[in-house]
Design an enzyme around this catalytic site. Structure first.
Site, PDB file in Angstrom:
ATOM      1  N   ARG A  37       0.606  -1.022   0.007  1.00  0.00           N
ATOM      2  CA  ARG A  37      -0.413  -0.264   0.175  1.00  0.00           C
ATOM      3  C   ARG A  37       0.869   1.075   0.016  1.00  0.00           C
ATOM      4  NH1 ARG A  37      -4.312  -1.979   4.073  1.00  0.00           N
ATOM      5  NH2 ARG A  37      -5.454  -3.189   3.175  1.00  0.00           N
ATOM      6  N   ARG A  41      -3.095   6.023   0.273  1.00  0.00           N
ATOM      7  CA  ARG A  41      -4.452   7.736   1.519  1.00  0.00           C
ATOM      8  C   ARG A  41      -3.537   8.420   2.304  1.00  0.00           C
ATOM      9  NH1 ARG A  41     -10.075   5.074   3.320  1.00  0.00           N
ATOM     10  NH2 ARG A  41      -8.521   3.524   3.814  1.00  0.00           N
ATOM     11  N   ARG A  50      -7.069  11.413  -6.356  1.00  0.00           N
ATOM     12  CA  ARG A  50      -8.160  10.298  -6.306  1.00  0.00           C
ATOM     13  C   ARG A  50      -9.443  11.137  -5.631  1.00  0.00           C
ATOM     14  NH1 ARG A  50      -9.618   5.933  -3.501  1.00  0.00           N
ATOM     15  NH2 ARG A  50     -11.767   6.507  -4.393  1.00  0.00           N
ATOM     16  N   ASP A  86      -6.446  -3.535  -7.458  1.00  0.00           N
ATOM     17  CA  ASP A  86      -7.414  -4.374  -5.913  1.00  0.00           C
ATOM     18  C   ASP A  86      -7.271  -5.636  -6.268  1.00  0.00           C
ATOM     19  OD1 ASP A  86     -10.285  -4.455  -4.675  1.00  0.00           O
ATOM     20  OD2 ASP A  86      -8.722  -2.322  -3.138  1.00  0.00           O
ATOM     21  N   TYR A 164     -14.319 -13.321   0.415  1.00  0.00           N
ATOM     22  CA  TYR A 164     -15.108 -11.686   0.106  1.00  0.00           C
ATOM     23  C   TYR A 164     -15.842 -12.549  -0.737  1.00  0.00           C
ATOM     24  CZ  TYR A 164     -11.381  -8.372   1.155  1.00  0.00           C
ATOM     25  OH  TYR A 164     -10.493  -7.381   1.645  1.00  0.00           O
TER      26      TYR A 164
END
Length: 367
Positions: A37, A41, A50, A86, A164
């Site tokens: 990552r 963010r 973004r 992703d 998921y």
């Protein structure tokens, strides 16, 4: 910059191959380092890029993926880039709808509930048609990197994606997904096989597009015990490595190093060391010496600083890195965190981590 006007091949010459050398077990002057990552963010420029975009719309925009992948490299002397994407693009390719819900994370509008729901999935996936946007992002980014560092491609592993698809999002227990393993073992294997086949084509496609290494994320390994892992995760992890390598050979593509990262799977480290991957990634919950003892000398290790260590003062980060390097040794080793960076982390502390790895490993190598 990420302009789309370049030829698909004829990539620039690689200037820093430290990460690839370490992955292959060759000697390096310093220990290479990158962060899971690292395009994320915690960077203000990431949030800015973004800001107006839906998350998955960003994933489908090669120019934006390229820009986000390059951002951390403008700030830090990292030894590898990982394509911004992703793991859930694979379930999307199978026809499932996933949306990013603020404050909740990725959410499946219609998770798999019954065995019959498997019939709703695409049984044959043309990865170029469904995931070509990732391949375009990789080619574009590989050119835009100008040979600065290698580019890593990745995918989620079958069990993690299955969990998921059944849970419909994150879960603390994975009880719905695990109940399938106990109640519907045959249907579970059918789903895992379908996922593995798509992942194999997807990873080969990433190499054809320009990825120079591949990482498989079995992020939910910790929810399985040794038996379930042995039955429902490991066979597919092994198969993916073997099939990707034989397809790369068949298609005369480069045999790139492959990394397996199975979070919280201490119980399986010996098996993972023999699963056909050049590199085994580790989370922060295992001592370097223990990992080395279980894994042996024939594969490279990657990891495993606790991500939360980056909240410490910079000097303390340096001490923790030094200790980690002393535990793993500086060779056949790639420094990383034991999981991804968190959104509220200070970029300067990420810089301190990267610089400490380079400085301490050079010092250890000299002496």
């Amino acid at each position: 910059t990420c302009s789309l006007l370049r030829s698909p091949k004829g990539f620039p010459k690689l200037k820093n191959d430290t990460f690839l050398r370490a992955a292959r077990g060759e000697e390096t002057e310093h220990t290479p380092v990158w962060c899971m990552r690292q395009a994320g963010r915690y960077l203000p420029e990431f949030r800015e890029t973004r800001a107006s975009q839906d998350f998955f719309a960003t994933c489908r925009n090669p120019k934006l993926c390229c820009e986000l992948t390059l951002q951390p490299l403008r700030r830090f002397p990292l030894d590898a880039a990982i394509i911004f994407s992703d793991i859930l693009v694979v379930p999307q390719a199978l026809g499932m709808e996933v949306v990013m819900v603020t404050g909740k994370g990725p959410t499946f509008t219609e998770p798999l509930k019954e065995v019959e729901d498997l019939l709703k999935l695409r049984q044959k996936v043309d990865v170029t048609a469904e995931l070509g946007y990732v391949f375009q992002a990789i080619t574009l980014t590989r050119h835009s990197l100008e040979g600065k560092v290698p580019l890593i491609g990745f995918s989620g592993a079958p069990w993690t994606l299955m969990s998921y698809m059944i849970e419909g999002g994150g879960s603390t227990t994975m009880a719905k997904a695990k109940s399938w393993l106990y109640r519907h073992p045959e249907a579970s294997h059918r789903l895992l096989r379908l996922l593995a086949d798509v992942i194999i084509d997807y990873l080969v496609g990433q190499v054809a597009a320009g990825a120079q290494a591949l990482q498989l994320f079995e992020s939910h390994a910790g929810h399985l015990g040794p038996e379930l892992f042995q039955d429902f995760a490991l066979p597919y992890i092994r198969d993916i490595a073997q099939a990707v390598k034989s397809k790369l050979k068949e298609e005369a593509l480069p045999l790139v190093p492959m990394i397996i990262f199975a979070k919280d799977a201490h119980y399986a480290l010996r098996d993972l060391a023999h699963a056909g991957y050049e590199v085994v990634g580790l989370d922060w919950t295992i001592r370097p010496q223990e990992a080395c003892a279980q894994i042996g000398k024939h594969v490279t290790l990657q990891g495993n600083l606790d991500p939360c260590a980056l909240y410490a003062p910079k000097e303390k980060i340096g001490e923790l890195v030094k200790k980690m390097l002393e535990g793993f040794g500086t060779q056949r080793y790639i420094a990383n965190l034991g999981h991804g960076l968190y959104p509220d982390m200070n970029p300067e502390h990420v810089g301190a981590f990267v610089e400490a790895v380079h400085a301490h490993s050079r010092h250890i190598n000299k002496h």
